[in-house]
Design a protein around this motif. Sequence first.
Motif, PDB file in Angstrom:
ATOM      1  N   PHE B  10       0.484  -0.749   0.052  1.00 38.71           N
ATOM      2  CA  PHE B  10       0.457   0.005   0.417  1.00 38.71           C
ATOM      3  C   PHE B  10       1.000   1.452  -0.379  1.00 38.71           C
ATOM      4  O   PHE B  10       1.711   1.087   0.455  1.00 38.71           O
ATOM      5  CB  PHE B  10      -0.996  -0.016   0.991  1.00 38.71           C
ATOM      6  N   GLY B  11       0.080   2.498  -0.818  1.00 36.77           N
ATOM      7  CA  GLY B  11       0.984   3.976  -0.454  1.00 36.77           C
ATOM      8  C   GLY B  11       1.773   4.412   1.093  1.00 36.77           C
ATOM      9  O   GLY B  11       0.625   3.638   1.967  1.00 36.77           O
ATOM     10  N   GLY B  12       2.544   4.055   0.854  1.00 33.26           N
ATOM     11  CA  GLY B  12       3.594   5.143   1.850  1.00 33.26           C
ATOM     12  C   GLY B  12       4.041   3.519   2.504  1.00 33.26           C
ATOM     13  O   GLY B  12       5.878   4.071   2.994  1.00 33.26           O
ATOM     14  N   GLN B  13       4.427   2.423   1.811  1.00 33.42           N
ATOM     15  CA  GLN B  13       5.055   1.780   2.047  1.00 33.42           C
ATOM     16  C   GLN B  13       7.075   1.915   2.062  1.00 33.42           C
ATOM     17  O   GLN B  13       7.733   1.251   1.276  1.00 33.42           O
ATOM     18  CB  GLN B  13       5.326   0.338   1.828  1.00 33.42           C
ATOM     19  N   GLY B  14       7.143   2.889   0.532  1.00 33.12           N
ATOM     20  CA  GLY B  14       8.300   2.992  -0.358  1.00 33.12           C
ATOM     21  C   GLY B  14       8.027   1.943  -1.475  1.00 33.12           C
ATOM     22  O   GLY B  14       9.006   1.323  -2.143  1.00 33.12           O
ATOM     23  N   ILE B  15       6.881   1.375  -2.005  1.00 36.05           N
ATOM     24  CA  ILE B  15       6.280   0.332  -3.611  1.00 36.05           C
ATOM     25  C   ILE B  15       7.660   0.853  -4.488  1.00 36.05           C
ATOM     26  O   ILE B  15       8.100   0.736  -4.922  1.00 36.05           O
ATOM     27  CB  ILE B  15       5.187   0.337  -3.242  1.00 36.05           C
ATOM     28  N   ASN B  74       1.907  -6.664   1.223  1.00 37.77           N
ATOM     29  CA  ASN B  74       0.382  -6.496   2.345  1.00 37.77           C
ATOM     30  C   ASN B  74      -0.299  -8.208   2.134  1.00 37.77           C
ATOM     31  O   ASN B  74      -0.186  -8.125   0.873  1.00 37.77           O
ATOM     32  CB  ASN B  74      -0.051  -5.418   2.431  1.00 37.77           C
ATOM     33  N   LYS B  75      -0.739  -8.379   2.560  1.00 36.66           N
ATOM     34  CA  LYS B  75      -2.106  -9.640   1.988  1.00 36.66           C
ATOM     35  C   LYS B  75      -3.313  -9.904   1.027  1.00 36.66           C
ATOM     36  O   LYS B  75      -2.761 -10.454   0.447  1.00 36.66           O
ATOM     37  CB  LYS B  75      -3.019  -9.471   3.462  1.00 36.66           C
ATOM     38  N   GLY B  82      -0.567 -12.923  -6.064  1.00 34.56           N
ATOM     39  CA  GLY B  82       0.094 -14.346  -6.085  1.00 34.56           C
ATOM     40  C   GLY B  82      -0.024 -15.347  -7.111  1.00 34.56           C
ATOM     41  O   GLY B  82       0.885 -16.259  -6.925  1.00 34.56           O
ATOM     42  N   ALA B  83      -1.123 -15.578  -7.401  1.00 39.09           N
ATOM     43  CA  ALA B  83      -1.445 -16.995  -8.347  1.00 39.09           C
ATOM     44  C   ALA B  83      -0.888 -16.589  -9.455  1.00 39.09           C
ATOM     45  O   ALA B  83      -0.979 -16.961 -10.407  1.00 39.09           O
ATOM     46  CB  ALA B  83      -3.110 -17.024  -7.908  1.00 39.09           C
ATOM     47  N   LEU B  93       8.209 -12.408   0.890  1.00 38.83           N
ATOM     48  CA  LEU B  93       6.364 -11.951   1.257  1.00 38.83           C
ATOM     49  C   LEU B  93       6.902 -10.944   2.636  1.00 38.83           C
ATOM     50  O   LEU B  93       8.380 -11.305   3.566  1.00 38.83           O
ATOM     51  CB  LEU B  93       5.906 -12.609   1.526  1.00 38.83           C
ATOM     52  N   LEU B  94       6.778  -9.117   2.691  1.00 43.66           N
ATOM     53  CA  LEU B  94       7.229  -8.990   4.202  1.00 43.66           C
ATOM     54  C   LEU B  94       6.013  -9.951   5.156  1.00 43.66           C
ATOM     55  O   LEU B  94       4.640  -9.131   5.185  1.00 43.66           O
ATOM     56  CB  LEU B  94       6.659  -7.439   4.019  1.00 43.66           C
ATOM     57  N   SER B  95       6.850 -10.483   5.823  1.00 47.11           N
ATOM     58  CA  SER B  95       5.691 -11.489   6.807  1.00 47.11           C
ATOM     59  C   SER B  95       5.197 -10.846   8.224  1.00 47.11           C
ATOM     60  O   SER B  95       4.600 -12.024   8.316  1.00 47.11           O
ATOM     61  CB  SER B  95       7.243 -12.709   7.001  1.00 47.11           C
ATOM     62  N   ASP B  96       5.947  -9.516   8.528  1.00 48.49           N
ATOM     63  CA  ASP B  96       4.876  -8.839   9.169  1.00 48.49           C
ATOM     64  C   ASP B  96       3.472  -9.014   9.276  1.00 48.49           C
ATOM     65  O   ASP B  96       3.355  -8.613  10.246  1.00 48.49           O
ATOM     66  CB  ASP B  96       6.256  -7.842  10.017  1.00 48.49           C
ATOM     67  N   LEU B  97       3.154  -8.784   8.282  1.00 46.01           N
ATOM     68  CA  LEU B  97       2.004  -7.876   7.733  1.00 46.01           C
ATOM     69  C   LEU B  97       1.311  -9.016   6.918  1.00 46.01           C
ATOM     70  O   LEU B  97      -0.331  -8.694   6.632  1.00 46.01           O
ATOM     71  CB  LEU B  97       2.409  -6.737   6.595  1.00 46.01           C
ATOM     72  N   ILE B  98       1.588 -10.594   6.629  1.00 49.02           N
ATOM     73  CA  ILE B  98       0.643 -10.787   5.845  1.00 49.02           C
ATOM     74  C   ILE B  98       0.849 -12.386   6.670  1.00 49.02           C
ATOM     75  O   ILE B  98       1.941 -13.065   7.419  1.00 49.02           O
ATOM     76  CB  ILE B  98       1.980 -11.734   4.514  1.00 49.02           C
TER      77      ILE B  98
END
Lengths: 353, 190
Positions: B10-15, B74-75, B82-83, B93-98
């Motif tokens: 999401f926005g703000g994550q520096g994607i 994120n999830k 994912g598919a 995967l950023l596992s903290d948020l997923i």
Amino acid sequence: MEKTMMKGNEAIGEAALRAGCRYYFGYPITPQNELLEHMANNLPKHDGVFLQSESELAGASMLYGVAATGKRVMTSSSSPGISLMQETISYLASAELPALIVNITRGGPGLGRITPAQSDYFQAVKGGGHGDYNLIVFAPASVQEMMDLTMLAFELGDKYRTPTMILGDGIIGQMMESVTLAEPVEIKQKKPWTVGRRKDRDYRNLVISAPFTNEEMVELNVRLQEKYREIEANEQRVECYRMDDAEFAIVAFGIVSRLSLAAVDSMRNKGYRVGLIRPITLWPFPEKAFASYPQVKGYLTVEMNEGQMVEDVRLAVNGAVPVHFYGRGGGFTPAPKQIEEKVAGIMEGGDLA
Amino acid sequence: MLREYNIAGFGGQGILYLGQVLAYAGLLSGKQTTWIPSYGPEMRGGTANCMVVISDDKVRSPLVYNPNVALIFNKPSLEKFGADIMPNGKALLLSDLIDGELDRDDIEIFKIPAKTIAEEMGSAMSANMVMLGALLTIDPVFDYSQIEAAVKKVTPSHRQHLIEINLNAVKKGIEYAEQMINGGYKEQEG
């Protein structure tokens, strides 16, 4: 020259600066604002003029004013803004004034959405405003071409004394891509036809969009048409990819040609003899290219609209083989896989004579 | 060489910034590169993703449909993309948020607690650079010096103070992924 990464919209602005354009008039609209911002940031550094006009209508008239002095000038907008400019674009064509108009198309009709589209093809290549005129219309397919074709648009505009257009879309405009910067151009020669009094001539020149007599109006039309025939003869530009042994060809411009390239490569790996014809100039339409491949048994025109360029492809092919269409307006982007399925369906379905 | 990346969160994550660093690293190593943003109208909190292609040859489609490598932040992005990951591809995967799982046995899946790692170094905003560091180890297309040069190039003039912080985060990501792989810990589904 230096290689860098740039957004397509910025590349147009940077090319304009390098082509010696020092005047920009326009009104913000997504998805072309990076271009306007580039000019706002950089024109003052070059002693140029950036002016955010009160409307697209006013901006186009300012374009006319500067063009009449012989200086290189441009504007940019997106679909509804370009519609507002059409009256003045017709005046520019009639007064034989070079100016660059950039349309980073939105998915219309109406106000539309900022999703990419190619639904302004007819407006761009068939005149757009009133009267018998054409613009030279370029369809860049990469950020490099955003730069190179902008340079060329200024050059050909001056050469033929005619307004020119870059027709892009939101993907090409907003994507970043590696690009080699164009060499700056220095303009030394003064155009002989500029408005007003000058020390090197003893009369006051007028730049007008309508002559004073009916006879002169007819003469103007004859002259314009002679010029357009000359442009059609000299300035058709096209890329033909894997066409030499192709039995079927895709026709696509702009971002859709990139997606079609992927489809062509994938199908070639599976043994399909498919090629791609990519118009780089939309007007003049590169009709000569189609005559070079008499072995092609059918065409598929792919567009992000409801079927516009397909009419010019049909005129170029002139009934010799079937011309199919695949596309959708309003923001649809065809995936290479979808293009591939469509081509395979036609080639295997016995639709080829 | 051809790499097609999808980076989503999401926005703000520096994607978008992460994507630009990758694209510039490609440019600096003499490759052809494209970067396309796709994001909602919100500056923060909206969905954001970008597609990056790095290639020896001219890039055909700049739009990425089946990435070799996906960086998922994120999830909702995991559910959305994912598919689509190419068989034999890699997912970071950023596992903290997923908290969910990616049910694919035909790709390699790496879970990186990048947010925790970034917070431990006192810079929660640098999780994106930790992910980039992990990518450098997991799919070594670039070396650190190319990433360093790209970070310097992409960071705007008013954010120059973040260069050092970001590069430290890249190093943390490299370290974490090295330990993960060398320590025999590799989360692989199926």
